[in-house]
Design a protein around this motif. Structure first.
Motif, PDB file in Angstrom:
ATOM      1  N   GLU A   1      47.659  34.562  44.608  1.00 29.31           N
ATOM      2  CA  GLU A   1      47.875  35.714  43.505  1.00 29.31           C
ATOM      3  C   GLU A   1      46.486  36.015  42.975  1.00 29.31           C
ATOM      4  N   PRO A   2      45.735  37.396  43.490  1.00 32.23           N
ATOM      5  CA  PRO A   2      44.874  37.468  43.146  1.00 32.23           C
ATOM      6  C   PRO A   2      44.608  37.954  41.461  1.00 32.23           C
ATOM      7  N   VAL A   3      43.662  37.619  41.076  1.00 34.16           N
ATOM      8  CA  VAL A   3      43.395  38.136  39.515  1.00 34.16           C
ATOM      9  C   VAL A   3      42.311  39.194  39.850  1.00 34.16           C
ATOM     10  N   ALA A   4      42.409  40.128  38.643  1.00 33.90           N
ATOM     11  CA  ALA A   4      41.307  41.382  38.923  1.00 33.90           C
ATOM     12  C   ALA A   4      40.759  41.512  37.450  1.00 33.90           C
ATOM     13  N   TYR A   5      39.700  41.961  37.464  1.00 35.16           N
ATOM     14  CA  TYR A   5      38.996  42.215  36.275  1.00 35.16           C
ATOM     15  C   TYR A   5      38.558  43.521  36.220  1.00 35.16           C
ATOM     16  N   HIS A   6      38.514  44.391  35.160  1.00 40.96           N
ATOM     17  CA  HIS A   6      38.095  45.829  35.195  1.00 40.96           C
ATOM     18  C   HIS A   6      37.075  46.182  34.399  1.00 40.96           C
ATOM     19  N   LEU A   7      36.345  47.059  34.417  1.00 42.35           N
ATOM     20  CA  LEU A   7      35.398  47.662  33.646  1.00 42.35           C
ATOM     21  C   LEU A   7      35.213  49.344  33.944  1.00 42.35           C
TER      22      LEU A   7
ATOM     23  N   THR B   1      36.554  47.401  39.734  1.00 42.10           N
ATOM     24  CA  THR B   1      37.923  46.330  39.655  1.00 42.10           C
ATOM     25  C   THR B   1      37.147  45.161  40.477  1.00 42.10           C
ATOM     26  N   VAL B   2      37.108  44.009  39.939  1.00 34.77           N
ATOM     27  CA  VAL B   2      36.619  43.096  40.614  1.00 34.77           C
ATOM     28  C   VAL B   2      37.871  41.956  41.169  1.00 34.77           C
ATOM     29  N   VAL B   3      38.116  41.967  42.229  1.00 36.60           N
ATOM     30  CA  VAL B   3      39.456  40.987  42.666  1.00 36.60           C
ATOM     31  C   VAL B   3      39.121  39.793  43.127  1.00 36.60           C
ATOM     32  N   LEU B   4      39.416  38.596  42.667  1.00 37.91           N
ATOM     33  CA  LEU B   4      39.294  37.462  43.073  1.00 37.91           C
ATOM     34  C   LEU B   4      40.142  36.762  44.117  1.00 37.91           C
TER      35      LEU B   4
ATOM     36  N   ARG C   1      37.192  41.116  46.851  1.00 34.85           N
ATOM     37  CA  ARG C   1      36.750  42.493  47.081  1.00 34.85           C
ATOM     38  C   ARG C   1      36.418  43.129  45.790  1.00 34.85           C
ATOM     39  N   VAL C   2      35.760  44.375  45.796  1.00 35.68           N
ATOM     40  CA  VAL C   2      35.310  45.109  44.576  1.00 35.68           C
ATOM     41  C   VAL C   2      35.627  46.620  44.984  1.00 35.68           C
ATOM     42  N   ASP C   3      36.626  47.069  44.079  1.00 39.55           N
ATOM     43  CA  ASP C   3      37.340  48.351  44.229  1.00 39.55           C
ATOM     44  C   ASP C   3      36.533  49.223  43.302  1.00 39.55           C
ATOM     45  N   VAL C   4      36.447  50.494  43.718  1.00 41.99           N
ATOM     46  CA  VAL C   4      36.206  51.783  42.732  1.00 41.99           C
ATOM     47  C   VAL C   4      37.344  52.677  42.631  1.00 41.99           C
ATOM     48  N   HIS C   5      37.739  52.916  41.518  1.00 42.03           N
ATOM     49  CA  HIS C   5      39.023  53.879  41.365  1.00 42.03           C
ATOM     50  C   HIS C   5      38.943  54.804  39.983  1.00 42.03           C
TER      51      HIS C   5
END
Length: 136
Positions: free
Chosen positions: A63-69, A56-59, A44-48
């Protein structure tokens, strides 16, 4: 808005970081790394964050890994997130999710050569600092 199949969508972050969506791949350049993330590896992709300016891009995976920008424009973050959501594969809720980290490739970014103009201004500023300290 541009089609994701023919042109890329780009979201610019802080300190020359950016994320781009093109041809089923999310390319994230941040923190000295270039990551290629296949859309199929994204859960999923989250906006916060403050006023919705953080993506936030969640794989997928146990155990999900997330990347943020973080970006200055909340509207751009929302538009980019919607484009990625449209590109995500349709999955059943009960469908097992493969590990999303495996297909992600990372490579270090080469540091750009120092900007000569910036170095010149820095040198002049340092020279003036030394001079002003002895001239007071």
């Amino acid at each position: 808005m541009a089609s994701t199949g023919t042109s890329s969508l780009v979201l610019h972050g802080r300190r020359r970081a950016f994320v781009r969506l093109r041809d089923g791949v999310v390319l994230l350049e941040a923190d000295g790394l270039r990551r290629r993330i296949p859309v199929a590896a994204i859960e999923r992709v989250d906006v916060h964050g403050a006023n919705g300016r953080r993506l936030t891009v969640v794989l997928t995976g146990d155990e999900p890994v997330a990347y943020h920008l973080r970006c200055r424009s909340a509207a751009a973050v929302h538009e980019f997130a919607q484009a990625v959501r449209r590109a995500l594969p349709v999955r059943d809720a009960d469908e097992p999710r493969p590990d999303g980290v495996g297909p992600v490739t990372e490579e270090p970014l080469e540091r750009a050569a120092p900007n000569r103009v910036r170095l010149l201004w820095w040198g002049l500023g340092a020279g003036m600092c030394w001079c002003s300290s002895c001239c007071w």
